[in-house]
Design a protein around this motif. Structure first.
Motif, PDB file in Angstrom:
ATOM      1  N   LYS A   1       0.862  -1.174   0.000  1.00 34.90           N
ATOM      2  CA  LYS A   1       0.000   0.000   0.000  1.00 34.90           C
ATOM      3  C   LYS A   1       0.900   1.225   0.000  1.00 34.90           C
ATOM      4  O   LYS A   1       1.951   1.239   0.628  1.00 34.90           O
ATOM      5  CB  LYS A   1      -0.886  -0.001   1.253  1.00 34.90           C
ATOM      6  N   LYS A   2       0.484   2.239  -0.715  1.00 29.36           N
ATOM      7  CA  LYS A   2       1.282   3.450  -0.830  1.00 29.36           C
ATOM      8  C   LYS A   2       1.505   4.055   0.560  1.00 29.36           C
ATOM      9  O   LYS A   2       0.560   4.279   1.308  1.00 29.36           O
ATOM     10  CB  LYS A   2       0.565   4.452  -1.734  1.00 29.36           C
ATOM     11  N   SER A   3       2.789   4.280   0.883  1.00 30.50           N
ATOM     12  CA  SER A   3       3.127   4.879   2.174  1.00 30.50           C
ATOM     13  C   SER A   3       4.568   5.364   2.137  1.00 30.50           C
ATOM     14  O   SER A   3       5.330   5.015   1.237  1.00 30.50           O
ATOM     15  CB  SER A   3       2.958   3.858   3.298  1.00 30.50           C
ATOM     16  N   SER A   4       4.940   6.131   3.141  1.00 29.61           N
ATOM     17  CA  SER A   4       6.325   6.600   3.228  1.00 29.61           C
ATOM     18  C   SER A   4       7.264   5.431   3.513  1.00 29.61           C
ATOM     19  O   SER A   4       8.422   5.437   3.096  1.00 29.61           O
ATOM     20  CB  SER A   4       6.456   7.675   4.306  1.00 29.61           C
TER      21      SER A   4
ATOM     22  N   LYS B   1       8.124   3.757   0.246  1.00 30.09           N
ATOM     23  CA  LYS B   1       9.110   4.569  -0.475  1.00 30.09           C
ATOM     24  C   LYS B   1      10.502   4.366   0.121  1.00 30.09           C
ATOM     25  O   LYS B   1      11.478   4.221  -0.611  1.00 30.09           O
ATOM     26  CB  LYS B   1       8.711   6.045  -0.420  1.00 30.09           C
TER      27      LYS B   1
END
Length: 194
Positions: free
Chosen positions: A46-49, A52
């Motif tokens: 899931k998109k998250s810091s 990244k």
């Protein structure tokens, strides 16, 4: 996955051998550490810091194979590295991972950029108070520091047979020993930023 297997099989086997086994897909002859993870443990991120950060660290390591040597995706050194970069609010910029035949981490070097400075980590699975180990640690640290313009650095050792020295002899480089990645990372960040 089957397309990958087909390309790998074409690389590994002679065409005549492959014709005899046209109904079989071959994956052989190549050690692919990420393959096990991909097939058995991979979850769509899931998109998250955090995602990244993991991506940036994978890129700095050079890829899955190199990162697997330090425990990617959930081993001690990978988690220590991720936690250290996060605690420093920095970015991993340089990685040197020597491959040891026994699979141990020894003299791995990481450079983190944070607060417009460079910080270093030298990682070892085990260490000791013997003069040979301490002399080697001091030599490795001095070379690493001069080659990378390190502002501050630490030796992180997963396990020591005896009580660790507070610093690498004749330096101000702290020796941090521990088996909990988040505790080690917090100790590292405090030592670097205080």
């Amino acid at each position: 996955m089957l397309a990958f297997s087909e390309r790998l099989g074409a690389t590994m086997l002679d065409e005549k051998v492959r014709e005899k086994h046209s109904q079989k897909t071959v994956i052989d002859g190549v050690y692919v550490p990420a393959l096990y993870h991909l097939l058995n443990e991979y979850r769509v991120p899931k998109k998250s810091s955090v995602l990244k950060l993991h991506g940036q660290c994978l890129l700095a390591c050079g890829g899955y194979v190199e990162a697997a040597y330090i425990g990617y995706p959930d081993g001690f050194w990978w988690n220590t590295l991720i936690s250290s970069v996060r605690s420093m609010r920095g970015k991993l910029i340089t990685v040197k991972i020597p491959v040891n035949a026994d699979g141990s981490v020894n003299d791995c070097k990481f450079v983190i950029s944070a607060e417009k400075r460079t910080f270093g980590i030298i990682a070892c699975d085990s260490g000791g108070r013997e003069s040979a180990w301490l002399a080697g640690a001091a030599e490795s640290a001095k070379k690493f520091e001069s080659e990378n313009g390190i502002f501050r650095m630490a030796f992180i050792v997963r396990e020591m047979k005896s009580a660790p020295p507070k610093f690498v002899p004749n330096t101000k480089i702290p020796v941090i020993v521990g088996k909990d990645p988040s505790v080690v990372a917090q100790t590292y960040a405090r030592a670097m930023l205080d």
